[in-house]
Design a protein around this motif. Structure first.
Motif, PDB file in Angstrom:
ATOM      1  N   UNK A 201       0.807  -1.220   0.000  1.00  0.00           N
ATOM      2  CA  UNK A 201       0.000   0.000   0.000  1.00  0.00           C
ATOM      3  C   UNK A 201       0.840   1.269   0.000  1.00  0.00           C
ATOM      4  N   UNK A 202       2.097   1.183   0.402  1.00  0.00           N
ATOM      5  CA  UNK A 202       2.921   2.386   0.570  1.00  0.00           C
ATOM      6  C   UNK A 202       3.054   3.231  -0.701  1.00  0.00           C
ATOM      7  N   UNK A 203       3.189   2.638  -1.906  1.00  0.00           N
ATOM      8  CA  UNK A 203       3.270   3.482  -3.111  1.00  0.00           C
ATOM      9  C   UNK A 203       2.072   4.418  -3.263  1.00  0.00           C
ATOM     10  N   UNK A 204       0.879   3.970  -2.852  1.00  0.00           N
ATOM     11  CA  UNK A 204      -0.302   4.834  -2.920  1.00  0.00           C
ATOM     12  C   UNK A 204      -0.174   6.003  -1.958  1.00  0.00           C
ATOM     13  N   UNK A 205       0.376   5.743  -0.765  1.00  0.00           N
ATOM     14  CA  UNK A 205       0.555   6.820   0.207  1.00  0.00           C
ATOM     15  C   UNK A 205       1.576   7.836  -0.292  1.00  0.00           C
ATOM     16  N   UNK A 206       2.635   7.347  -0.923  1.00  0.00           N
ATOM     17  CA  UNK A 206       3.654   8.242  -1.478  1.00  0.00           C
ATOM     18  C   UNK A 206       3.034   9.126  -2.557  1.00  0.00           C
TER      19      UNK A 206
ATOM     20  N   UNK B  41      -8.102   2.836   1.203  1.00  0.00           N
ATOM     21  CA  UNK B  41      -7.834   3.396  -0.122  1.00  0.00           C
ATOM     22  C   UNK B  41      -7.683   4.910  -0.060  1.00  0.00           C
ATOM     23  N   UNK B  42      -6.923   5.443  -1.003  1.00  0.00           N
ATOM     24  CA  UNK B  42      -6.726   6.888  -1.082  1.00  0.00           C
ATOM     25  C   UNK B  42      -8.057   7.586  -1.368  1.00  0.00           C
TER      26      UNK B  42
END
Length: 217
Positions: A110-115, A197-198
């Motif tokens: 999930x980290x790429x979405x947070x970035x 989710x974002x």
């Protein structure tokens, strides 16, 4: 008459009935005693539950005041400087806090979405709390480097993070990732165990922002 049964001697059927009656009375008394004991046990259990709850609250208060105030158990910056979650939130900005760990597969996915989400919304900051702690600082820094995480990350561990949540969110830490959303004045307004989710984050913050604006006008 010889051999006749005397009228003052109960017959076999009457004797059996009396024995059965006595047994039933005995069983009744047993149930009464058990019922009284169960009521006492129920009251005792309620008392013990209340005592346990009070002890738990006192322990968490002690843990927060004494243990979290020591350098060994305090939230820390990556350089080891003591900090708190309260130092990182508020100041007129929404804060999305993600609790993660370097060995958490879901966190890594999930980290790429947070970035990508970082900086996407005005007046919204992201904050990471790594449960690797100072002991696992190298692993935390490795994950920050792997995903080129631009937002701030502080270090904690399962014990202190759970204690903080018990006192401030009234919920236990269920696992990683866990998300918390703080309003611009630092109030905890949302908590979500598991991947979030974002789109859900954007919708939640936007709706709360509209409510806040409407209340202020």
């Amino acid at each position: 008459m010889s051999g006749a049964v005397s009228s003052n001697v109960p017959s076999r059927s009457k004797s059996t009935a009396r024995v059965v009656y006595k047994e039933l009375v005995g069983i009744f008394y047993i149930f009464v005693v058990i019922g009284i004991n169960l009521q006492l046990h129920h009251k005792l259990r309620n008392i013990l539950v209340k005592l346990f709850s009070l002890t738990k609250t006192l322990f968490l208060s002690f843990f927060t005041v004494v243990v979290l105030s020591t350098s060994a158990f305090a939230f820390t910056e990556l350089d080891g400087t003591k900090t708190t979650i309260e130092d990182q939130i508020g100041d007129g900005k929404w804060t999305v806090l993600e609790i993660w760990a370097s060995d958490c597969h879901a966190c890594r996915e999930h980290m790429p979405e947070m970035v990508e989400f970082d900086g996407k919304m005005n007046k919204v900051r992201l904050l990471g709390v790594s449960l690797d702690g100072q002991a696992g600082k190298a692993q935390a820094e490795g994950m920050i480097k792997d995903f080129d995480i631009p937002f701030k990350t502080i270090l904690s561990n399962v014990i202190e993070m759970n204690a903080w949540m018990e006192l401030n969110a009234k919920e236990s830490l269920r696992g990683t990732p866990t998300f918390m959303v703080f309003s611009p004045d630092g109030e905890l307004v949302g908590l979500n165990p598991g991947v979030l989710s974002i789109a859900a984050l954007e919708k939640f913050i936007s709706s709360r922002d509209v409510e806040t604006t409407a209340n202020d006008s």
